[in-house]
Write a protein that holds these residues in place. Structure first.
Motif, PDB file in Angstrom:
ATOM      1  N   CYS A 283       0.826  -1.214   0.000  1.00 24.59           N
ATOM      2  CA  CYS A 283       0.000   0.000   0.000  1.00 24.59           C
ATOM      3  C   CYS A 283       0.857   1.259   0.000  1.00 24.59           C
ATOM      4  O   CYS A 283       0.568   2.233  -0.696  1.00 24.59           O
ATOM      5  CB  CYS A 283      -0.925   0.011   1.221  1.00 24.59           C
ATOM      6  SG  CYS A 283      -2.084  -1.375   1.316  1.00 24.59           S
ATOM      7  N   ARG A 284       1.944   1.238   0.783  1.00 25.55           N
ATOM      8  CA  ARG A 284       2.754   2.447   0.950  1.00 25.55           C
ATOM      9  C   ARG A 284       3.707   2.702  -0.208  1.00 25.55           C
ATOM     10  O   ARG A 284       4.426   3.690  -0.209  1.00 25.55           O
ATOM     11  CB  ARG A 284       3.516   2.353   2.284  1.00 25.55           C
ATOM     12  CG  ARG A 284       2.613   2.623   3.479  1.00 25.55           C
ATOM     13  CD  ARG A 284       3.245   2.207   4.787  1.00 25.55           C
ATOM     14  NE  ARG A 284       3.245   0.759   4.945  1.00 25.55           N
ATOM     15  CZ  ARG A 284       3.626   0.133   6.050  1.00 25.55           C
ATOM     16  NH1 ARG A 284       4.036   0.829   7.091  1.00 25.55           N
ATOM     17  NH2 ARG A 284       3.579  -1.181   6.129  1.00 25.55           N
ATOM     18  N   HIS A 287       0.958   5.073  -1.660  1.00 27.75           N
ATOM     19  CA  HIS A 287       0.602   6.071  -0.640  1.00 27.75           C
ATOM     20  C   HIS A 287       1.786   6.251   0.305  1.00 27.75           C
ATOM     21  O   HIS A 287       1.696   5.977   1.506  1.00 27.75           O
ATOM     22  CB  HIS A 287      -0.644   5.615   0.114  1.00 27.75           C
ATOM     23  CG  HIS A 287      -1.855   5.449  -0.755  1.00 27.75           C
ATOM     24  ND1 HIS A 287      -2.639   6.511  -1.169  1.00 27.75           N
ATOM     25  CD2 HIS A 287      -2.406   4.337  -1.314  1.00 27.75           C
ATOM     26  CE1 HIS A 287      -3.632   6.063  -1.927  1.00 27.75           C
ATOM     27  NE2 HIS A 287      -3.512   4.750  -2.035  1.00 27.75           N
ATOM     28  N   SER A 289       3.326   8.857   1.517  1.00 25.80           N
ATOM     29  CA  SER A 289       3.294   9.903   2.538  1.00 25.80           C
ATOM     30  C   SER A 289       2.586   9.462   3.811  1.00 25.80           C
ATOM     31  O   SER A 289       2.675  10.136   4.834  1.00 25.80           O
ATOM     32  CB  SER A 289       2.625  11.169   1.982  1.00 25.80           C
ATOM     33  OG  SER A 289       1.302  10.883   1.562  1.00 25.80           O
ATOM     34  N   ALA A 290       1.892   8.314   3.785  1.00 28.75           N
ATOM     35  CA  ALA A 290       1.233   7.823   4.997  1.00 28.75           C
ATOM     36  C   ALA A 290       2.242   7.518   6.093  1.00 28.75           C
ATOM     37  O   ALA A 290       1.898   7.517   7.279  1.00 28.75           O
ATOM     38  CB  ALA A 290       0.412   6.576   4.679  1.00 28.75           C
ATOM     39  N   ARG A 291       3.500   7.278   5.736  1.00 27.46           N
ATOM     40  CA  ARG A 291       4.515   6.950   6.736  1.00 27.46           C
ATOM     41  C   ARG A 291       5.026   8.173   7.479  1.00 27.46           C
ATOM     42  O   ARG A 291       5.513   8.060   8.604  1.00 27.46           O
ATOM     43  CB  ARG A 291       5.696   6.243   6.055  1.00 27.46           C
ATOM     44  CG  ARG A 291       5.352   4.884   5.503  1.00 27.46           C
ATOM     45  CD  ARG A 291       6.464   4.293   4.698  1.00 27.46           C
ATOM     46  NE  ARG A 291       6.679   5.021   3.444  1.00 27.46           N
ATOM     47  CZ  ARG A 291       7.333   4.534   2.402  1.00 27.46           C
ATOM     48  NH1 ARG A 291       7.844   3.322   2.468  1.00 27.46           N
ATOM     49  NH2 ARG A 291       7.473   5.236   1.308  1.00 27.46           N
ATOM     50  N   THR A 295      -1.588  13.061   6.117  1.00 27.00           N
ATOM     51  CA  THR A 295      -2.450  12.446   5.104  1.00 27.00           C
ATOM     52  C   THR A 295      -1.694  11.354   4.356  1.00 27.00           C
ATOM     53  O   THR A 295      -0.461  11.342   4.316  1.00 27.00           O
ATOM     54  CB  THR A 295      -2.945  13.493   4.094  1.00 27.00           C
ATOM     55  OG1 THR A 295      -1.813  14.051   3.414  1.00 27.00           O
ATOM     56  CG2 THR A 295      -3.700  14.607   4.811  1.00 27.00           C
ATOM     57  N   SER A 296      -2.461  10.452   3.763  1.00 27.38           N
ATOM     58  CA  SER A 296      -1.826   9.380   2.977  1.00 27.38           C
ATOM     59  C   SER A 296      -1.462   9.858   1.583  1.00 27.38           C
ATOM     60  O   SER A 296      -0.602   9.276   0.928  1.00 27.38           O
ATOM     61  CB  SER A 296      -2.767   8.177   2.875  1.00 27.38           C
ATOM     62  OG  SER A 296      -3.950   8.539   2.195  1.00 27.38           O
ATOM     63  N   HIS A 373      -1.922  10.096   9.881  1.00 25.15           N
ATOM     64  CA  HIS A 373      -1.604   8.766   9.368  1.00 25.15           C
ATOM     65  C   HIS A 373      -0.268   8.255   9.906  1.00 25.15           C
ATOM     66  O   HIS A 373      -0.147   7.074  10.266  1.00 25.15           O
ATOM     67  CB  HIS A 373      -1.562   8.786   7.833  1.00 25.15           C
ATOM     68  CG  HIS A 373      -2.881   8.494   7.190  1.00 25.15           C
ATOM     69  ND1 HIS A 373      -3.821   9.474   6.968  1.00 25.15           N
ATOM     70  CD2 HIS A 373      -3.431   7.333   6.728  1.00 25.15           C
ATOM     71  CE1 HIS A 373      -4.883   8.945   6.387  1.00 25.15           C
ATOM     72  NE2 HIS A 373      -4.675   7.639   6.233  1.00 25.15           N
ATOM     73  N   SER A 374       0.740   9.104   9.938  1.00 21.86           N
ATOM     74  CA  SER A 374       2.063   8.640  10.342  1.00 21.86           C
ATOM     75  C   SER A 374       2.063   8.132  11.781  1.00 21.86           C
ATOM     76  O   SER A 374       2.774   7.173  12.111  1.00 21.86           O
ATOM     77  CB  SER A 374       3.093   9.767  10.174  1.00 21.86           C
ATOM     78  OG  SER A 374       2.783  10.864  11.016  1.00 21.86           O
ATOM     79  N   VAL A 377       0.376   4.642  11.413  1.00 23.14           N
ATOM     80  CA  VAL A 377       1.061   3.686  10.539  1.00 23.14           C
ATOM     81  C   VAL A 377       2.482   3.415  11.018  1.00 23.14           C
ATOM     82  O   VAL A 377       2.883   2.250  11.182  1.00 23.14           O
ATOM     83  CB  VAL A 377       1.076   4.210   9.084  1.00 23.14           C
ATOM     84  CG1 VAL A 377       1.923   3.305   8.203  1.00 23.14           C
ATOM     85  CG2 VAL A 377      -0.340   4.295   8.540  1.00 23.14           C
ATOM     86  N   CYS A 384      -3.153  -1.063   7.267  1.00 23.11           N
ATOM     87  CA  CYS A 384      -4.120  -0.238   6.534  1.00 23.11           C
ATOM     88  C   CYS A 384      -5.521  -0.852   6.566  1.00 23.11           C
ATOM     89  O   CYS A 384      -6.529  -0.141   6.639  1.00 23.11           O
ATOM     90  CB  CYS A 384      -3.670  -0.070   5.087  1.00 23.11           C
ATOM     91  SG  CYS A 384      -2.003   0.600   4.885  1.00 23.11           S
TER      92      CYS A 384
END
Length: 456
Positions: A283-284, A287, A289-291, A295-296, A373-374, A377, A384
């Motif tokens: 997924c990452r 996406h 920036s979710a880390r 926002t993702s 999100h970070s 996650v 997710c």
């Protein structure tokens, strides 16, 4: 005794029906037998080529498809009938192809004229050598590149070809129109038979003096008047209506702003089922920036092009499944991606003429609610799927969870904090563990229910 007509018609109709079934079964058996013979004949005549195209296709997809196509220029040239073209145009034989495939850098270094010509034409992009491929493997690949692609019936067949395609039964089977026509005929015979049975029974009843129906002329009080005169029933009904109205009004007000199940159609169809499910893409990866962000993020189309520069069409099985199950032509969706980023397929380069894609947002929290999100996650290590559901099974993405305050609070009450390897939590975890007398602390016990965590 009074004579009753149609007594013997029933058996006649039944006999006709059985006869039609028998003829239809014989026709199907004959056609199936013919198609089996044809298939056997085709199979017997397909082993004459030098090399096995079926094995060659598997080897081609495994080793060559990332840079080559049969019919179009990609990172490397198109390979349909490559052996014949090189023999006719350049005077090169199969042995040269064997040496090129097994060690293209060595052939270039030896000064071979055509090898250096191809190397220069494709921007000096060196072809990966395949020394582990045997001569038989290469012959199988060449047989696959020389095989004629399977095409549909010629257009000259006109309406017959269109009818056969719509029937979906193939050249050797029974068309859907024949099956449907036979079923309609049988159904019609059954209707006639039932009509005759009904008429015969009525005549028998009349002959024996049986009265079938009688009209009751007794006057009865209308139901609504009887109900209105019963005050107890009226009171109970009013109470139930008020309670029911309150229940539905409460349910309606509680769903205001809750978009669980929201599944919009996007301008470019993207199948999470194929990408995250079948192809196991993390997924990452998209996406990313979710880390590190609140926002993702919406993935850039350049992320898509990392793969789709080479993947310009899907497998035939996947394409047919998309059309049959979801009404989607995946190849056309890839063309939409190319149009958006300004990618010239033929020349394999960007044109600089890009178009914005107006994605439709699915998950949308209110402005007064803060979510990072970070923190969930990277720090908490939450998958997710815990919030977004089985994304790897979704053909069209939808909002899985209600994302209400109660849903978040329940998660904070049930989820233990991940403190292993996180020095930030060591001291506070030790103190709070003593306070609550537990080994594991939930997010709620760590302050996850404080209003200021999400609203400030």
């Amino acid at each position: 005794m009074k004579k009753v007509p149609y007594r013997h018609s029933i058996s006649k109709v039944l006999g006709v029906t059985l006869f039609v079934f028998l003829l239809f079964s014989i026709s199907i058996s004959a056609q199936d037998s013919g198609s089996t013979d044809e298939a056997a004949t085709e199979a017997a005549g397909s082993g004459d080529a030098a090399g096995d195209p079926a094995k060659g296709k598997a080897l081609f997809n495994q080793n060559c498809a990332a840079c080559h196509s049969l019919t179009r220029k990609m990172t490397g040239p198109a390979l349909a009938n490559v052996e014949t073209r090189l023999s006719d145009d350049e005077g090169l034989d199969r042995d040269w192809l064997h040496r090129w495939i097994k060690n293209s850098p060595g052939l270039i270094a030896s000064g071979d004229a055509y090898a250096n010509k191809v190397y220069a034409e494709y921007n000096q992009a060196a072809m990966t050598p395949f020394p582990t491929l045997s001569d038989e493997d290469i012959n199988n690949i060449l047989a696959y590149t020389a095989a004629k692609p399977k095409t549909a019936a010629p257009a000259a067949a006109g309406a017959d070809a269109a009818a056969g395609a719509s029937g979906g039964s193939g050249s050797g089977g029974v068309s859907n129109e024949i099956v449907l026509g036979a079923l309609v005929l049988v159904f019609g015979l059954l209707v006639v038979m039932l009509f005759l049975v009904n008429k015969t029974l009525r005549r028998i009843a009349e002959a024996n003096g049986v009265v079938l129906e009688s009209e009751v002329s007794e006057k009865r009080l209308p139901l609504w008047k009887a109900f209105a005169k019963n005050q107890f029933l009226v009171l109970v009904t009013v109470v139930f209506m008020l309670l029911g109205s309150a229940y539905f009004a409460y349910g309606w007000m509680m769903q205001v702003g809750v978009d669980q199940g929201y599944q919009p159609i996007q301008p470019i169809h993207y199948s999470h089922r194929i990408h995250a499910g079948d192809n196991k893409i993390e997924c990452r990866y998209c996406h990313s920036s979710a880390r590190v962000s609140k926002t993702s993020g919406i993935p850039s189309l350049n992320v898509c092009m990392n793969c789709h520069k080479s993947i310009y069409q899907v497998a035939d099985e996947t394409l047919e499944e998309g059309k049959r199950e979801y009404g989607v032509d995946y190849n056309k969706e890839i063309k939409k991606l190319y149009a958006a980023v300004g990618w010239d397929e033929e020349n394999q380069k960007y044109t600089g003429e890009s178009q914005p894609v107006e994605w439709v947002r699915i998950h949308n929290l209110p402005d007064f609610a803060y979510f990072n999100h970070s923190q969930h996650v990277s720090v908490a290590g939450i998958e997710c799927q815990q919030c977004h559901g089985p994304v790897e099974e979704m053909e069209i993405m939808y909002q899985y969870a209600p994302l209400t305050m109660g849903w978040c609070v329940n998660c904070h009450r049930d989820t233990n904090i991940k403190v292993e390897g996180n020095a930030y939590y060591e001291k506070i975890h030790t103190e709070l563990s003593k306070k609550y007398g537990v080994e594991k602390l939930t997010a709620a016990q760590m302050g996850g229910l404080e209003c200021g965590k999400c609203h400030y």
